[in-house]
Design an enzyme around this catalytic site. Sequence first.
Site, PDB file in Angstrom:
ATOM      1  CB  ALA A 126      16.259   3.631 -21.230  1.00 22.76           C
ATOM      2  N   GLY A 127      14.508   2.268 -18.256  1.00 19.71           N
ATOM      3  CA  GLY A 127      14.540   2.327 -16.794  1.00 19.71           C
ATOM      4  C   GLY A 127      15.443   1.211 -16.297  1.00 19.71           C
ATOM      5  CG  PHE A 179      11.701  -1.561   3.243  1.00 24.73           C
ATOM      6  CD1 PHE A 179      12.897  -0.899   3.387  1.00 24.73           C
ATOM      7  CD2 PHE A 179      10.706  -0.960   2.484  1.00 24.73           C
ATOM      8  CE1 PHE A 179      13.113   0.333   2.796  1.00 24.73           C
ATOM      9  CE2 PHE A 179      10.910   0.267   1.885  1.00 24.73           C
ATOM     10  CZ  PHE A 179      12.118   0.919   2.039  1.00 24.73           C
ATOM     11  CD  GLN A 239       2.727  -1.767  -3.039  1.00 20.28           C
ATOM     12  OE1 GLN A 239       3.805  -1.361  -3.455  1.00 20.28           O
ATOM     13  NE2 GLN A 239       2.601  -2.920  -2.405  1.00 20.28           N
ATOM     14  CG  HIS A 244       4.170   3.769  -0.539  1.00 20.34           C
ATOM     15  ND1 HIS A 244       4.280   4.332   0.714  1.00 20.34           N
ATOM     16  CD2 HIS A 244       5.373   3.202  -0.799  1.00 20.34           C
ATOM     17  CE1 HIS A 244       5.503   4.111   1.178  1.00 20.34           C
ATOM     18  NE2 HIS A 244       6.182   3.434   0.275  1.00 20.34           N
ATOM     19  CG  LEU A 254       6.934   7.108  -1.734  1.00 20.72           C
ATOM     20  CD1 LEU A 254       5.562   6.459  -1.655  1.00 20.72           C
ATOM     21  CD2 LEU A 254       7.924   6.161  -2.351  1.00 20.72           C
ATOM     22  CD  GLU A 271       7.233  -0.373   3.432  1.00 21.05           C
ATOM     23  OE1 GLU A 271       6.202  -0.235   2.752  1.00 21.05           O
ATOM     24  OE2 GLU A 271       7.869  -1.436   3.473  1.00 21.05           O
ATOM     25  NE  ARG A 305       5.398  -0.291   0.289  1.00 24.07           N
ATOM     26  CZ  ARG A 305       6.355  -0.127  -0.589  1.00 24.07           C
ATOM     27  NH1 ARG A 305       6.124  -0.318  -1.862  1.00 24.07           N
ATOM     28  NH2 ARG A 305       7.548   0.249  -0.198  1.00 24.07           N
ATOM     29  CG  HIS A 341       4.143   3.063  -4.698  1.00 16.93           C
ATOM     30  ND1 HIS A 341       4.971   4.152  -4.846  1.00 16.93           N
ATOM     31  CD2 HIS A 341       4.950   2.011  -4.382  1.00 16.93           C
ATOM     32  CE1 HIS A 341       6.217   3.785  -4.627  1.00 16.93           C
ATOM     33  NE2 HIS A 341       6.237   2.490  -4.365  1.00 16.93           N
ATOM     34  CD  GLU A 393       5.296  -0.163 -11.603  1.00 15.97           C
ATOM     35  OE1 GLU A 393       6.364   0.428 -11.314  1.00 15.97           O
ATOM     36  OE2 GLU A 393       4.176   0.269 -11.262  1.00 15.97           O
ATOM     37  NE  ARG A 447       6.566  -3.190  -5.928  1.00 18.51           N
ATOM     38  CZ  ARG A 447       7.241  -2.268  -5.246  1.00 18.51           C
ATOM     39  NH1 ARG A 447       8.228  -2.623  -4.443  1.00 18.51           N
ATOM     40  NH2 ARG A 447       6.934  -0.988  -5.375  1.00 18.51           N
TER      41      ARG A 447
END
Length: 595
Positions: A13-14, A116, A249, A251, A261, A264, A295, A362, A392, A403
Site C-alpha cells: 500500500a505504497g 533535478f 542506486q 544517492h 537522505l 537532490e 546520480r 537508495h 520499486e 534511475r
Amino acid sequence: MQVHKYDVVIVGAGGAGMRAAIEAGQRAHTAVLTKIYPTRSHTGAAQGGMCAALANVEEDNWEWHTFDTVKGGDYLVDQDAAEVMAKEAIDAVLDLEKMGLPFNRTPEGKIDQRRFGGHTRDHGKAPVRRACYAADRTGHMILQTLYQNCVKHNVEFFNEFYVLDLLLVEEDAVREDGTAYKQKRTAGVVSYELATGEIHVFQAKSVIFATGGAGKVYKTTSNAHTLTGDGMAIAYRAGLPLEDMEFVQFHPTGLAGLGILLSEAARGEGGILRNADGERFMERYAPTIKDLAPRDIVARSMAEEVRQGRGAGPNKDYVLLDLTHLEPSHIDEKLPDITEFARTYLGVEPYTEPVPVFPTCHYFMGGIPTNIKAEVLQDNDTVVPGLYAAGEVACVSVHGSNRLGTNSLLDINVFGRRAGIYAAEYAAQADWVELPEGGELPTVEHIENLRSATGSERVADIRAELQESMDADMQVFRDEDSIRRALAKIEELRGRYENVSVQDKGRRFNLDLLEGMELGYLLDIAEAMTLAALGRKESRGGHYREDYPDRDDENFMAHTMIYRDETAEMEGVKGIRFETKPVVVTRYQPMERKY
Ligand SMILES: Cc1cc2nc3c(=O)[nH]c(=O)nc-3n(C[C@H](O)[C@H](O)[C@H](O)COP(=O)(O)OP(=O)(O)OC[C@H]3O[C@@H](n4cnc5c(N)ncnc54)[C@H](O)[C@@H]3O)c2cc1C
Ligand SMILES: O=C([O-])CC(=O)C(=O)O
C-alpha cells in the site's frame, strides 16, 4: 487458517499499490494487503519531486524526458517503457492534482517545477525544470492523497498482513515453435496476520506485487527498516527471474555516517558539492551540468574525491553540500525538512555551514521483470497470467542501470495505474485458478520452525554482518574480488541462518518472528545482486567494476536475469541460472554518455 476470495489482490500500500487500488477498486472486487499501515509506506518519505514535461516554467516535452531517461540509464532502459512513462507523466501529475495534491505553485498559480539531476533541455544542452513538487515532502503528499482516494472508493485494506508466499500452479504448455514448457498461473497469496499470528490464504484471479525496494540489505541507506525486498524474494523463490539486480542506486547526498537522505532538490535549488579544498569538483567530472549530473556519476565522483585524499572532516571521508549562498527564506520555503535533518542529526546549520554528505544506498533499478502492461514475465517472453508488479519491486525497465531523480514517484503512478487497470481487465474475463492443496504448508512450516528453533544464532547479528559486508564490498566501486568476498559472506550467513532462533515465542504481534522471515528475504536478494554483479563484466550506470571499467555494448547491452534452478550452476555457484534478455531500443542507439 482462513481463506478469502477476491478478483484482485494487491500486495503493498505504497504509491504503486494504492495507485493500482484506485483503478482496480473501481472495476473489480479488490483487497490490498500491507505489512504496515498504508500511510507509513516508504513512498511517504520521498522528498524532492515527481517529474513530468508539463513545460509550466520552461520549454520542455516528453521526448526530451524520454531521451534523458534513456541516457541517464546508460542505454539499458527499455525504450518502449520509457516512452510510455514520459508520455503518461503529464496526466499522472494532473490526476494527482485533481485528487487534491497540494503542489507548490508558480506566482500565476500553475504547478511549479524545479531542476533535478540528468533532466535537460534539448538532449543535454542545459538543465531543465521538470520536477513537480510539494516542498521536500512530495512523497508524503502523494501517499496521503492516494490513501484518501482509496478510502473514497471503498478499497478494502488488510493492514499488518504480511504476505509470505505466492501461490502459482504449473501447467504443461507448448510454444509456437513446438517446444514444451511449464506455464505458471496465479492462484493467490499466503499471508500472516500480525495481530493474531493466523494464516490467511487469499485466492485471487489477479495478484499485483507492489512491495517496494530492498535497501535494508545495506547498512548505510536512505531506506526504512521495512524495505527488505519481500516481493522480489518471494517471486525468486517461486521460480521467477529477477532482472538487473546488480544495479543499486547510491544517492549522492546521504548525511555523512548516517545515510539519511538530503534531497537532490538541494542541488536543484542551487546547492553545490565541494571537497575539503572548497573546490566545486563536479565541474571536472560533468562540465556541462556539474552538480546536476545523474546520480551514478555524482556518487562515483564524490567517492573518487575521498579516495584521492580530498575528503573533508577529521577522517577525510565525506564531501560538503554547500547551501550557504542561498537565501534562508528560499531554503525555508523549498527545503524545510532536509535542512532540519542536518540540524537535528549532525548539529550543522545549513544557512551558514556546509553539510557533510556521502553516498547512501537508495534505490533498486532491478526487480521482478514486467512488460508495459505491468504483467510479470516468467522468462524473456512468457507472461504469468494474472500476475502483475509495479513500483520499486518491478523492473519494467524504465530506469535501466541508473534511475534519474523524480522518475520513481512517476514510475509508481504510471505503472501502478496500468497494473490496476490491466489486473482488473484480466479478472473480468478469467476464472479463479484452484488453490494448490496444502499451498500454505511451506509457510506454516517455515514460521513454526523459526518460532520453535533453539539455535544459537541471532537475527540481528546476521543482518548486521550482511549489511556491513554489502557496504564494504558491493559499493559504488566493485571488482571480482570484492563481489566474491560478498558472495562468500552471504553463503556463510545463509548457513548460519539455518541455526537462527527468535526470542519471542508468542503468536500475537510477534515482530521478532517477522524480522527473522525478512532476514531470509534479505539474504536471497543479496545473493541475486552479487551473482548478477559477477555476471556483468563491464561498467554501466550504477554498476562500476574497476576490473572492467568500460561499458561493453557488444557483450552486455542486455538485461541480466537470475533464476533459482536446481539443475543449473553459475560461476561455481550451484542452483543458479544466469541468462540475459535483449534491451528494447526504439529510437536512441547507445552513445558515449557525457554531461
Ligand atoms: C528518503 C527517500 C526519498 C525519496 N525521494 C524521492 C523523490 O523525491 N522522487 C522520486 O521519484 N523518488 C523518490 N524516492 C524513491 C521512491 O520514494 C520509492 O522508490 C517509491 O516511493 C517506492 O514506492 P512503492 O509503492 O514501490 O513502495 P513503498 O512505498 O515502499 O511501499 C511498499 C509497500 O509494500 C508493503 N509490503 C512490503 N512487503 C510486504 C509483505 N511481505 N507483505 C505485505 N505488504 C508488504 C509495505 O507495507 C508498503 O505498503 C525516495 C526514496 C527514499 C528512500
Ligand atoms: O529527493 C530526492 O533526491 C530523491 C529523489 O528525488 C529520488 O529518489 O528520485
